[in-house]
Design an enzyme around this catalytic site. Structure first.
Site, PDB file in Angstrom:
ATOM      1  N   HIS A 180       0.836  -1.194   0.000  1.00 31.00           N
ATOM      2  CA  HIS A 180       0.000   0.000   0.000  1.00 31.00           C
ATOM      3  C   HIS A 180       0.868   1.241   0.000  1.00 31.00           C
ATOM      4  O   HIS A 180       2.082   1.168   0.210  1.00 31.00           O
ATOM      5  CB  HIS A 180      -0.896   0.027   1.251  1.00 31.00           C
ATOM      6  CG  HIS A 180      -0.134   0.200   2.535  1.00 31.00           C
ATOM      7  ND1 HIS A 180       0.581  -0.827   3.115  1.00 31.00           N
ATOM      8  CD2 HIS A 180       0.045   1.272   3.339  1.00 31.00           C
ATOM      9  CE1 HIS A 180       1.148  -0.392   4.229  1.00 31.00           C
ATOM     10  NE2 HIS A 180       0.856   0.890   4.388  1.00 31.00           N
TER      11      HIS A 180
ATOM     12  N   ASP B  20       0.426   5.034   2.014  1.00 32.85           N
ATOM     13  CA  ASP B  20      -0.449   5.668   3.000  1.00 32.85           C
ATOM     14  C   ASP B  20      -1.173   6.872   2.399  1.00 32.85           C
ATOM     15  O   ASP B  20      -0.598   7.615   1.601  1.00 32.85           O
ATOM     16  CB  ASP B  20       0.370   6.160   4.195  1.00 32.85           C
ATOM     17  CG  ASP B  20       1.132   5.038   4.888  1.00 32.85           C
ATOM     18  OD1 ASP B  20       0.669   3.893   4.850  1.00 32.85           O
ATOM     19  OD2 ASP B  20       2.197   5.327   5.469  1.00 32.85           O
TER      20      ASP B  20
ATOM     21  N   HIS C 208       4.748   0.416   0.406  1.00 38.35           N
ATOM     22  CA  HIS C 208       5.439  -0.357   1.440  1.00 38.35           C
ATOM     23  C   HIS C 208       4.552  -1.477   1.974  1.00 38.35           C
ATOM     24  O   HIS C 208       3.343  -1.508   1.734  1.00 38.35           O
ATOM     25  CB  HIS C 208       5.971   0.539   2.558  1.00 38.35           C
ATOM     26  CG  HIS C 208       4.933   1.376   3.244  1.00 38.35           C
ATOM     27  ND1 HIS C 208       4.479   2.573   2.745  1.00 38.35           N
ATOM     28  CD2 HIS C 208       4.251   1.196   4.409  1.00 38.35           C
ATOM     29  CE1 HIS C 208       3.585   3.086   3.560  1.00 38.35           C
ATOM     30  NE2 HIS C 208       3.419   2.268   4.582  1.00 38.35           N
TER      31      HIS C 208
ATOM     32  N   ARG D  89       5.458   6.672  14.469  1.00 36.85           N
ATOM     33  CA  ARG D  89       5.348   7.210  13.118  1.00 36.85           C
ATOM     34  C   ARG D  89       4.892   8.669  13.153  1.00 36.85           C
ATOM     35  O   ARG D  89       3.870   8.990  13.751  1.00 36.85           O
ATOM     36  CB  ARG D  89       4.337   6.368  12.334  1.00 36.85           C
ATOM     37  CG  ARG D  89       3.995   6.946  10.984  1.00 36.85           C
ATOM     38  CD  ARG D  89       3.039   6.033  10.250  1.00 36.85           C
ATOM     39  NE  ARG D  89       2.019   6.841   9.619  1.00 36.85           N
ATOM     40  CZ  ARG D  89       1.040   6.361   8.856  1.00 36.85           C
ATOM     41  NH1 ARG D  89       0.947   5.059   8.642  1.00 36.85           N
ATOM     42  NH2 ARG D  89       0.159   7.158   8.329  1.00 36.85           N
TER      43      ARG D  89
END
Ligand code: OGA
Ligand code: MN
Length: 282
Positions: free
Chosen positions: A99, A101, A258, A273
């Protein structure tokens, strides 16, 4: 004094930045070199870093505004930092499929700076795939077919109320704001974008959030998209990053996909994150 900053290209996409200490905040020259490496590679790695959440936030702020994630639980006391956590008893993980983000946003986040906080004894690597290289390697007929096409992106199939992520997985139970996905409108982006930093053409569709080609049926859409996904996942476009204590990865959501491997059942993995705001894509 530290040796000069080093930038070493990985075998696949990405580059590793050495001889820099992110806890002190790199000086302006080093920061300019890091910025250039990020534009060139769309993916950079650091190793052996010791940074506090405050230093993580300070480094992120030098790149732009921080995006507060609507789905993930924040780290206690730090709303700017999302926690990417998998507990020993959890079966599923965050990001456990290819995917990129935030493609479901009208202005997708530019990227994330992910810091390893607690790692399993082995496993838990992250793979990254280079969507500029994937585009470049398409044949001219396919490039012509993609010209002018637009894709629909949605958060619902991953984060929405009917999504497998919510219904079948314990990870879903950890979502911070589980109703946000269903409230979001789907968005449209060109199938091929021009990267805002590198100027390169990028294949900007992904299996997690792209639901189809605008104006096409689901079936017609998938007939185009599935072979593109297979093409994009050739080994030569992929780097597999092995996390160590002190590792940091910073990826560009426009330039890469990723995939967080889920191969450490029974152990905990915790990452911090910070996601940076992006811009509209053309
Ligand atoms: C993410 C994600 C990858 C990882 O934070 O967006 O997909 O390796 N995580 O944890
Ligand atoms: Mn992700």
């Amino acid at each position: 004094m530290m040796a000069q900053i080093s930038i070493t290209a990985c075998n696949g996409p990405g580059a590793e930045i050495g001889n820099v200490d992110l806890s002190h905040g790199p000086d302006d020259d080093d920061f300019a070199a890091i910025r250039q490496a990020f534009a060139d590679h769309g993916l950079i790695f650091f190793r052996g870093q010791t940074i506090t959440p405050e230093q993580h936030i300070a480094f992120a702020r030098r790149w732009g505004d921080i995006n507060i994630n609507r789905f993930f639980t924040p780290v206690d006391g730090y709303p700017e930092i999302a926690e990417v956590r998998k507990e020993p008893d959890q079966a599923t993980n965050i990001g456990g499929g290819w995917h990129t983000d935030h493609s479901y946003d009208a202005e997708p986040a530019m990227g994330s700076i992910l810091v390893a906080r607690e790692l399993p004894s082995k496993g838990g690597d992250t793979m990254f795939a280079d969507m500029a290289a994937a585009y470049d390697a398409l044949d001219d007929d396919m490039k012509a077919r993609l010209e002018g096409l637009e894709a629909v992106h949605s958060s619902k199939q991953i984060f929405g109320g009917k999504a497998a992520y919510r219904v079948e997985s314990d990870a879903g139970g950890r979502l911070h704001n589980p109703d946000a996905a269903d409230a979001l409108d789907d968005v449209i982006h060109p199938v091929v974008i021009t990267h805002p930093l590198s100027g390169r053409k990028i294949l900007y569709v992904n299996a997690a959030f792209t639901t189809g080609i605008r104006g096409w049926s689901r079936e017609e859409s998938m007939a185009l998209l599935m072979p593109l996904y297979t093409h994009a996942l050739q080994e030569r476009f992929i780097t597999r990053f092995n996390w160590e204590p002190g590792s940091i990865a910073f990826w560009d959501n426009r330039a890469t996909w990723h995939y967080a491997l889920n191969d450490y059942q029974g152990e905990r993995r915790v990452m911090h994150r910070i996601t940076l705001e992006g811009c509209a894509l053309h």
